[in-house]
Design a protein around this motif. Structure first.
Motif, mmCIF file in Angstrom:
data_model
loop_
_atom_site.group_PDB
_atom_site.id
_atom_site.type_symbol
_atom_site.label_atom_id
_atom_site.label_comp_id
_atom_site.label_asym_id
_atom_site.label_seq_id
_atom_site.Cartn_x
_atom_site.Cartn_y
_atom_site.Cartn_z
ATOM 1 N N SER A 49 0.792 -1.240 -0.044
ATOM 2 C CA SER A 49 0.185 0.114 -0.037
ATOM 3 C C SER A 49 0.925 1.023 0.069
ATOM 4 C CB SER A 49 -1.070 0.066 1.233
ATOM 5 O OG SER A 49 -1.750 1.197 1.345
ATOM 6 N N LEU A 50 1.800 1.377 0.840
ATOM 7 C CA LEU A 50 2.836 2.887 0.870
ATOM 8 C C LEU A 50 3.483 2.639 -0.308
ATOM 9 C CD1 LEU A 50 3.974 2.317 4.781
ATOM 10 C CD2 LEU A 50 2.410 4.276 3.814
ATOM 11 N N ALA A 51 4.114 1.219 -0.614
ATOM 12 C CA ALA A 51 4.835 1.476 -2.040
ATOM 13 C C ALA A 51 4.224 1.808 -3.247
ATOM 14 C CB ALA A 51 5.397 -0.073 -2.080
ATOM 15 N N GLY A 52 2.831 1.610 -3.025
ATOM 16 C CA GLY A 52 2.051 2.060 -4.364
ATOM 17 C C GLY A 52 1.909 3.438 -4.140
ATOM 18 N N GLU A 53 1.664 4.038 -2.928
ATOM 19 C CA GLU A 53 1.530 5.314 -2.857
ATOM 20 C C GLU A 53 2.855 6.175 -3.287
ATOM 21 O OE1 GLU A 53 -1.179 7.369 -2.251
ATOM 22 O OE2 GLU A 53 -2.399 5.920 -1.556
ATOM 23 N N PHE A 54 3.884 5.703 -3.021
ATOM 24 C CA PHE A 54 5.253 6.244 -3.433
ATOM 25 C C PHE A 54 5.202 6.138 -4.968
ATOM 26 C CE2 PHE A 54 10.137 5.844 -3.469
ATOM 27 C CZ PHE A 54 10.137 7.078 -3.414
ATOM 28 N N LEU A 55 4.994 4.971 -5.478
ATOM 29 C CA LEU A 55 5.101 4.800 -6.933
ATOM 30 C C LEU A 55 4.222 5.846 -7.646
ATOM 31 C CD1 LEU A 55 6.083 3.333 -9.093
ATOM 32 C CD2 LEU A 55 4.518 1.546 -8.895
ATOM 33 N N ALA A 56 3.070 5.881 -7.138
ATOM 34 C CA ALA A 56 2.286 6.770 -7.950
ATOM 35 C C ALA A 56 2.806 8.462 -7.835
ATOM 36 C CB ALA A 56 0.838 7.212 -7.492
ATOM 37 N N ALA A 57 3.277 8.902 -6.653
ATOM 38 C CA ALA A 57 3.904 9.871 -6.556
ATOM 39 C C ALA A 57 5.154 10.392 -7.400
ATOM 40 C CB ALA A 57 4.390 10.201 -5.133
ATOM 41 N N SER A 58 5.870 9.152 -7.291
ATOM 42 C CA SER A 58 7.258 9.059 -8.280
ATOM 43 C C SER A 58 6.827 9.358 -9.793
ATOM 44 C CB SER A 58 7.872 7.908 -8.074
ATOM 45 O OG SER A 58 8.304 7.689 -6.816
ATOM 46 N N ARG A 59 5.861 8.607 -10.252
ATOM 47 C CA ARG A 59 5.394 8.666 -11.714
ATOM 48 C C ARG A 59 5.017 10.014 -11.938
ATOM 49 N NH1 ARG A 59 3.118 2.355 -12.046
ATOM 50 N NH2 ARG A 59 4.897 1.661 -12.791
ATOM 51 N N ARG A 60 4.239 10.608 -11.228
ATOM 52 C CA ARG A 60 3.846 12.169 -11.280
ATOM 53 C C ARG A 60 4.853 13.111 -11.676
ATOM 54 N NH1 ARG A 60 -0.304 10.776 -7.475
ATOM 55 N NH2 ARG A 60 0.993 11.512 -5.852
ATOM 56 N N LEU A 61 6.012 12.582 -11.152
ATOM 57 C CA LEU A 61 7.365 13.451 -11.241
ATOM 58 C C LEU A 61 8.289 13.105 -12.625
ATOM 59 C CD1 LEU A 61 8.507 13.322 -7.530
ATOM 60 C CD2 LEU A 61 7.678 15.310 -8.736
ATOM 61 N N LEU A 62 7.769 12.008 -13.191
ATOM 62 C CA LEU A 62 8.798 11.709 -14.369
ATOM 63 C C LEU A 62 8.115 11.960 -15.577
ATOM 64 C CD1 LEU A 62 9.441 7.929 -13.003
ATOM 65 C CD2 LEU A 62 10.936 9.741 -13.050
ATOM 66 N N PRO A 63 9.136 12.136 -16.581
ATOM 67 C CA PRO A 63 8.708 12.471 -18.080
ATOM 68 C C PRO A 63 7.700 11.504 -18.548
ATOM 69 C CG PRO A 63 10.986 12.909 -17.843
ATOM 70 C CD PRO A 63 10.608 12.197 -16.341
ATOM 71 N N THR A 64 6.985 11.635 -19.531
ATOM 72 C CA THR A 64 6.040 10.544 -20.055
ATOM 73 C C THR A 64 6.790 9.516 -20.695
ATOM 74 O OG1 THR A 64 4.510 12.267 -20.719
ATOM 75 C CG2 THR A 64 4.271 10.155 -22.119
#
Length: 336
Positions: A49-64
Protein backbone atom coordinates in the motif's frame (compact mmCIF):
# COMPACT_ATOMS: atom_id res chain seq x y z
CA UNK A 1 -1.88 5.04 6.07
CA UNK A 2 -1.90 7.33 3.05
CA UNK A 3 1.12 9.29 1.90
CA UNK A 4 0.51 12.98 1.49
CA UNK A 5 2.00 14.19 -1.79
CA UNK A 6 3.64 17.02 0.11
CA UNK A 7 5.92 14.44 1.75
CA UNK A 8 7.64 13.80 -1.60
CA UNK A 9 9.83 16.83 -2.12
CA UNK A 10 12.81 17.92 -4.21
CA UNK A 11 16.10 18.20 -2.34
CA UNK A 12 18.46 18.68 -5.32
CA UNK A 13 18.37 18.64 -9.13
CA UNK A 14 16.08 15.76 -10.21
CA UNK A 15 16.42 14.22 -6.74
CA UNK A 16 13.39 13.69 -4.55
CA UNK A 17 12.86 12.20 -1.13
CA UNK A 18 9.80 10.73 0.55
CA UNK A 19 9.84 11.43 4.28
CA UNK A 20 7.06 9.48 6.03
CA UNK A 21 4.46 11.66 7.78
CA UNK A 22 5.33 10.32 11.23
CA UNK A 23 8.16 8.55 13.00
CA UNK A 24 8.20 4.98 14.24
CA UNK A 25 9.16 1.43 13.36
CA UNK A 26 9.04 0.63 9.66
CA UNK A 27 8.59 4.18 8.33
CA UNK A 28 11.73 4.57 6.24
CA UNK A 29 12.84 7.37 3.94
CA UNK A 30 12.95 6.64 0.21
CA UNK A 31 14.58 8.46 -2.70
CA UNK A 32 13.85 9.00 -6.39
CA UNK A 33 16.53 10.05 -8.89
CA UNK A 34 14.90 11.05 -12.20
CA UNK A 35 16.21 11.69 -15.69
CA UNK A 36 14.82 12.11 -19.19
CA UNK A 37 15.37 8.43 -20.00
CA UNK A 38 15.34 6.41 -16.76
CA UNK A 39 14.77 6.65 -13.03
CA UNK A 40 16.07 5.01 -9.87
CA UNK A 41 14.58 4.34 -6.45
CA UNK A 42 16.78 4.32 -3.37
CA UNK A 43 14.97 2.08 -0.86
CA UNK A 44 11.27 1.29 -0.83
CA UNK A 45 8.38 1.55 1.65
CA UNK A 46 7.45 -1.38 3.88
CA UNK A 47 4.24 -2.78 2.39
CA UNK A 48 2.44 -2.74 -1.00
CA UNK A 49 0.00 0.00 0.00
CA UNK A 50 2.72 2.47 0.98
CA UNK A 51 4.92 1.41 -1.93
CA UNK A 52 2.04 1.96 -4.33
CA UNK A 53 1.52 5.47 -2.98
CA UNK A 54 5.21 6.26 -3.39
CA UNK A 55 5.16 4.78 -6.88
CA UNK A 56 2.20 6.95 -7.90
CA UNK A 57 3.91 10.04 -6.49
CA UNK A 58 7.15 9.12 -8.28
CA UNK A 59 5.46 8.67 -11.64
CA UNK A 60 3.88 12.10 -11.39
CA UNK A 61 7.41 13.51 -11.28
CA UNK A 62 8.74 11.60 -14.31
CA UNK A 63 8.57 12.50 -18.02
CA UNK A 64 6.03 10.64 -20.09
CA UNK A 65 7.23 7.13 -20.90
CA UNK A 66 9.92 7.05 -18.19
CA UNK A 67 9.58 4.53 -15.36
CA UNK A 68 11.66 3.34 -12.43
CA UNK A 69 13.78 0.52 -13.76
CA UNK A 70 16.29 0.08 -10.91
CA UNK A 71 16.04 -0.03 -7.13
CA UNK A 72 19.09 0.29 -4.90
CA UNK A 73 18.47 -1.15 -1.44
CA UNK A 74 20.67 0.27 1.32
CA UNK A 75 20.19 -2.90 3.40
CA UNK A 76 17.89 -5.90 3.64
CA UNK A 77 15.50 -4.94 6.45
CA UNK A 78 11.98 -5.33 5.13
CA UNK A 79 11.08 -1.69 5.62
CA UNK A 80 13.62 -0.79 2.93
CA UNK A 81 13.27 -3.83 0.65
CA UNK A 82 9.79 -5.33 0.59
CA UNK A 83 8.11 -2.49 -1.32
CA UNK A 84 10.17 -3.34 -4.41
CA UNK A 85 7.47 -5.85 -5.29
CA UNK A 86 5.37 -3.04 -6.82
CA UNK A 87 8.08 -2.76 -9.51
CA UNK A 88 8.29 -6.39 -10.68
CA UNK A 89 10.34 -5.52 -13.75
CA UNK A 90 12.87 -3.31 -11.98
CA UNK A 91 16.41 -4.49 -11.26
CA UNK A 92 16.94 -4.70 -7.48
CA UNK A 93 20.53 -4.02 -6.38
CA UNK A 94 22.00 -4.88 -2.97
CA UNK A 95 25.25 -6.02 -1.43
CA UNK A 96 26.14 -9.69 -1.50
CA UNK A 97 26.21 -9.65 2.30
CA UNK A 98 22.58 -8.51 2.37
CA UNK A 99 21.50 -11.96 1.17
CA UNK A 100 22.39 -13.46 4.55
CA UNK A 101 20.23 -10.91 6.35
CA UNK A 102 17.30 -11.69 4.05
CA UNK A 103 17.48 -15.34 5.16
CA UNK A 104 17.73 -14.33 8.84
CA UNK A 105 14.61 -12.14 8.91
CA UNK A 106 11.07 -13.56 8.68
CA UNK A 107 9.50 -13.42 5.23
CA UNK A 108 6.70 -10.89 4.71
CA UNK A 109 3.98 -13.52 5.06
CA UNK A 110 5.66 -15.06 8.12
CA UNK A 111 5.68 -11.63 9.70
CA UNK A 112 2.03 -11.10 8.76
CA UNK A 113 1.10 -14.43 10.36
CA UNK A 114 3.12 -13.60 13.46
CA UNK A 115 1.16 -10.40 14.01
CA UNK A 116 -2.17 -12.06 13.33
CA UNK A 117 -1.52 -14.97 15.70
CA UNK A 118 0.44 -13.33 18.50
CA UNK A 119 -1.04 -12.89 21.96
CA UNK A 120 -1.88 -9.18 22.28
CA UNK A 121 -1.60 -9.41 26.07
CA UNK A 122 2.00 -10.63 26.00
CA UNK A 123 4.79 -8.03 25.92
CA UNK A 124 5.97 -9.14 22.46
CA UNK A 125 2.52 -9.60 20.94
CA UNK A 126 1.29 -6.27 22.24
CA UNK A 127 4.40 -4.47 21.06
CA UNK A 128 4.29 -5.97 17.59
CA UNK A 129 0.64 -5.07 17.14
CA UNK A 130 1.16 -1.54 18.42
CA UNK A 131 4.12 -0.76 16.20
CA UNK A 132 3.68 -3.02 13.16
CA UNK A 133 -0.07 -3.51 13.01
CA UNK A 134 -0.44 -0.63 10.54
CA UNK A 135 1.27 -2.63 7.78
CA UNK A 136 -0.25 -5.34 5.60
CA UNK A 137 2.00 -8.05 4.12
CA UNK A 138 -0.74 -10.61 3.52
CA UNK A 139 -0.06 -10.59 -0.25
CA UNK A 140 3.62 -9.59 -0.19
CA UNK A 141 6.04 -12.05 -1.76
CA UNK A 142 9.71 -12.12 -0.71
CA UNK A 143 11.94 -9.79 -2.72
CA UNK A 144 15.22 -11.22 -4.00
CA UNK A 145 17.92 -8.89 -5.35
CA UNK A 146 18.72 -9.29 -9.04
CA UNK A 147 22.22 -7.81 -8.78
CA UNK A 148 24.55 -8.19 -5.81
CA UNK A 149 28.05 -6.81 -5.45
CA UNK A 150 30.92 -6.27 -3.06
CA UNK A 151 33.11 -3.19 -2.89
CA UNK A 152 31.90 -0.46 -5.20
CA UNK A 153 29.44 -0.18 -8.07
CA UNK A 154 28.90 2.81 -10.35
CA UNK A 155 25.70 3.42 -12.30
CA UNK A 156 24.36 6.12 -14.57
CA UNK A 157 20.84 7.50 -14.34
CA UNK A 158 20.68 9.58 -17.48
CA UNK A 159 23.60 11.97 -17.14
CA UNK A 160 23.86 11.54 -13.36
CA UNK A 161 26.52 9.28 -11.83
CA UNK A 162 25.50 7.07 -8.90
CA UNK A 163 28.32 5.72 -6.73
CA UNK A 164 27.35 2.79 -4.49
CA UNK A 165 29.71 1.57 -1.78
CA UNK A 166 29.30 -1.51 0.41
CA UNK A 167 30.09 -0.98 4.07
CA UNK A 168 31.58 -3.15 6.80
CA UNK A 169 28.94 -4.65 9.09
CA UNK A 170 27.11 -1.71 10.65
CA UNK A 171 23.33 -1.46 11.04
CA UNK A 172 23.15 -4.92 9.43
CA UNK A 173 25.72 -7.18 7.86
CA UNK A 174 24.96 -5.93 4.34
CA UNK A 175 24.75 -2.14 4.36
CA UNK A 176 25.64 0.21 1.53
CA UNK A 177 25.57 3.96 0.96
CA UNK A 178 24.62 5.80 -2.21
CA UNK A 179 26.58 8.90 -3.22
CA UNK A 180 25.17 11.21 -5.89
CA UNK A 181 28.09 13.52 -6.75
CA UNK A 182 26.15 15.86 -9.02
CA UNK A 183 23.51 16.43 -6.35
CA UNK A 184 26.11 16.46 -3.54
CA UNK A 185 23.89 14.04 -1.66
CA UNK A 186 24.36 10.75 0.19
CA UNK A 187 21.72 8.21 1.16
CA UNK A 188 23.09 6.52 4.26
CA UNK A 189 20.41 3.95 4.96
CA UNK A 190 20.06 3.03 8.63
CA UNK A 191 23.64 3.90 9.43
CA UNK A 192 21.90 7.13 10.48
CA UNK A 193 18.58 7.55 12.30
CA UNK A 194 18.34 11.31 12.41
CA UNK A 195 16.73 13.92 14.62
CA UNK A 196 16.61 17.71 14.70
CA UNK A 197 15.10 20.13 17.21
CA UNK A 198 12.33 20.86 14.71
CA UNK A 199 11.76 17.20 13.83
CA UNK A 200 12.65 14.86 16.70
CA UNK A 201 13.34 11.28 15.65
CA UNK A 202 13.76 7.91 17.32
CA UNK A 203 16.66 6.09 18.89
CA UNK A 204 18.55 3.96 16.35
CA UNK A 205 18.26 0.19 16.45
CA UNK A 206 21.38 -1.60 15.23
CA UNK A 207 21.48 -5.34 14.62
CA UNK A 208 25.10 -5.93 13.61
CA UNK A 209 27.67 -3.31 14.63
CA UNK A 210 30.11 -2.70 16.11
CA UNK A 211 29.39 0.97 16.75
CA UNK A 212 32.94 1.75 15.63
CA UNK A 213 31.92 0.62 12.13
CA UNK A 214 28.75 2.71 12.22
CA UNK A 215 30.72 5.78 13.24
CA UNK A 216 33.21 4.98 10.48
CA UNK A 217 30.39 4.79 7.93
CA UNK A 218 29.14 8.22 9.02
CA UNK A 219 32.65 9.61 8.63
CA UNK A 220 32.89 7.95 5.21
CA UNK A 221 29.68 9.73 4.19
CA UNK A 222 31.16 13.06 5.29
CA UNK A 223 34.37 12.30 3.37
CA UNK A 224 32.43 12.35 0.08
CA UNK A 225 32.13 16.12 0.47
CA UNK A 226 28.33 15.91 0.19
CA UNK A 227 26.14 18.59 1.74
CA UNK A 228 22.85 16.66 1.88
CA UNK A 229 22.47 13.44 3.88
CA UNK A 230 19.31 11.37 3.69
CA UNK A 231 19.19 8.94 6.62
CA UNK A 232 17.23 5.73 6.73
CA UNK A 233 14.79 7.33 9.16
CA UNK A 234 14.25 10.90 10.28
CA UNK A 235 14.80 14.33 8.71
CA UNK A 236 17.40 15.16 6.06
CA UNK A 237 20.64 16.37 7.60
CA UNK A 238 23.48 18.71 6.77
CA UNK A 239 27.11 18.03 7.67
CA UNK A 240 26.71 19.34 11.22
CA UNK A 241 23.75 17.04 11.73
CA UNK A 242 25.87 14.02 10.78
CA UNK A 243 28.57 15.12 13.21
CA UNK A 244 25.97 15.41 15.97
CA UNK A 245 24.81 11.88 15.23
CA UNK A 246 28.40 10.65 15.48
CA UNK A 247 28.45 12.20 18.95
CA UNK A 248 25.35 10.21 19.91
CA UNK A 249 26.89 6.97 18.65
CA UNK A 250 30.14 7.67 20.50
CA UNK A 251 28.20 8.21 23.74
CA UNK A 252 26.33 4.90 23.42
CA UNK A 253 29.58 3.11 22.55
CA UNK A 254 31.40 4.57 25.57
CA UNK A 255 28.60 3.60 27.96
CA UNK A 256 28.27 0.09 26.53
CA UNK A 257 32.00 -0.52 26.90
CA UNK A 258 32.10 0.84 30.44
CA UNK A 259 29.12 -1.22 31.57
CA UNK A 260 30.50 -4.34 29.89
CA UNK A 261 33.82 -3.83 31.69
CA UNK A 262 31.87 -3.53 34.98
CA UNK A 263 30.26 -6.91 34.38
CA UNK A 264 26.74 -5.56 33.83
CA UNK A 265 24.64 -7.88 31.59
CA UNK A 266 23.63 -6.43 28.24
CA UNK A 267 19.92 -6.04 29.02
CA UNK A 268 20.62 -4.27 32.30
CA UNK A 269 23.23 -2.12 30.57
CA UNK A 270 20.59 -0.98 28.09
CA UNK A 271 18.23 -0.18 30.96
CA UNK A 272 20.95 1.95 32.55
CA UNK A 273 21.69 3.87 29.36
CA UNK A 274 17.96 4.51 28.89
CA UNK A 275 17.66 5.74 32.48
CA UNK A 276 20.41 8.30 31.92
CA UNK A 277 18.03 10.11 29.51
CA UNK A 278 20.82 11.83 27.63
CA UNK A 279 18.52 12.21 24.62
CA UNK A 280 14.97 12.63 25.98
CA UNK A 281 13.81 14.09 22.66
CA UNK A 282 14.23 10.71 20.94
CA UNK A 283 11.39 8.21 20.81
CA UNK A 284 11.48 4.43 21.24
CA UNK A 285 14.31 4.30 23.83
CA UNK A 286 13.71 0.54 24.17
CA UNK A 287 15.54 0.15 20.85
CA UNK A 288 18.77 0.75 22.75
CA UNK A 289 18.34 -2.88 23.85
CA UNK A 290 19.26 -3.97 20.31
CA UNK A 291 22.17 -1.57 19.89
CA UNK A 292 23.75 -2.31 23.27
CA UNK A 293 23.31 -6.06 22.75
CA UNK A 294 25.02 -5.82 19.35
CA UNK A 295 27.97 -3.99 20.90
CA UNK A 296 28.22 -6.57 23.67
CA UNK A 297 28.39 -9.37 21.09
CA UNK A 298 31.53 -7.80 19.65
CA UNK A 299 33.03 -7.46 23.10
CA UNK A 300 32.35 -11.00 24.32
CA UNK A 301 31.91 -13.01 21.12
CA UNK A 302 28.33 -14.13 21.78
CA UNK A 303 26.04 -15.26 18.98
CA UNK A 304 23.37 -13.24 17.19
CA UNK A 305 19.98 -14.19 18.70
CA UNK A 306 16.86 -14.90 16.72
CA UNK A 307 14.74 -11.94 15.68
CA UNK A 308 11.89 -12.85 18.03
CA UNK A 309 14.22 -13.32 21.01
CA UNK A 310 15.75 -9.89 20.38
CA UNK A 311 12.40 -8.20 19.86
CA UNK A 312 11.05 -9.94 22.97
CA UNK A 313 13.64 -8.10 25.06
CA UNK A 314 12.78 -4.82 23.33
CA UNK A 315 9.11 -5.37 24.09
CA UNK A 316 9.83 -6.24 27.71
CA UNK A 317 11.75 -3.02 28.30
CA UNK A 318 9.07 -1.01 26.48
CA UNK A 319 6.45 -2.41 28.86
CA UNK A 320 8.65 -1.61 31.84
CA UNK A 321 9.03 1.98 30.63
CA UNK A 322 5.28 2.33 30.07
CA UNK A 323 4.51 0.97 33.52
CA UNK A 324 7.08 3.25 35.10
CA UNK A 325 5.61 6.28 33.32
CA UNK A 326 2.13 5.57 34.70
CA UNK A 327 3.21 4.69 38.23
CA UNK A 328 2.19 7.32 40.78
CA UNK A 329 5.18 8.12 43.01
CA UNK A 330 4.73 7.76 46.76
CA UNK A 331 5.06 11.14 48.55
CA UNK A 332 8.03 9.83 50.55
CA UNK A 333 9.69 7.91 47.77
CA UNK A 334 11.91 10.80 46.73
CA UNK A 335 10.91 10.29 43.09
CA UNK A 336 9.86 13.18 40.91
Amino acid sequence: MTINRANVSAIAEDLYVWLPPKRGWGLANCGLLASETTALWIDTPYDPSLAGEFLAASRRLLPTGVDIDRVVVTHANGDHLWGAGVLPDAEVIATREALEHIHWEPTPQQQHALLANSDPDSPLGGYLREHFGRFDWSTTEPVHPDTVFTGELELKVGRYPVQITSLPAAHTGGDLMVHLPHQRAVFTGDVIFSSTPEQPGDHPSHWAGPLENIIGACEQALATGAEIFVPGHGPVLDRDGVREHIGYLAYVRERAHALHAAGIPALDAARRVIAEQRHPELGLPERLVLTVAAEYRHLDGSELPGVLDAMGQVALVARELAEDATRIPHPRSGRN
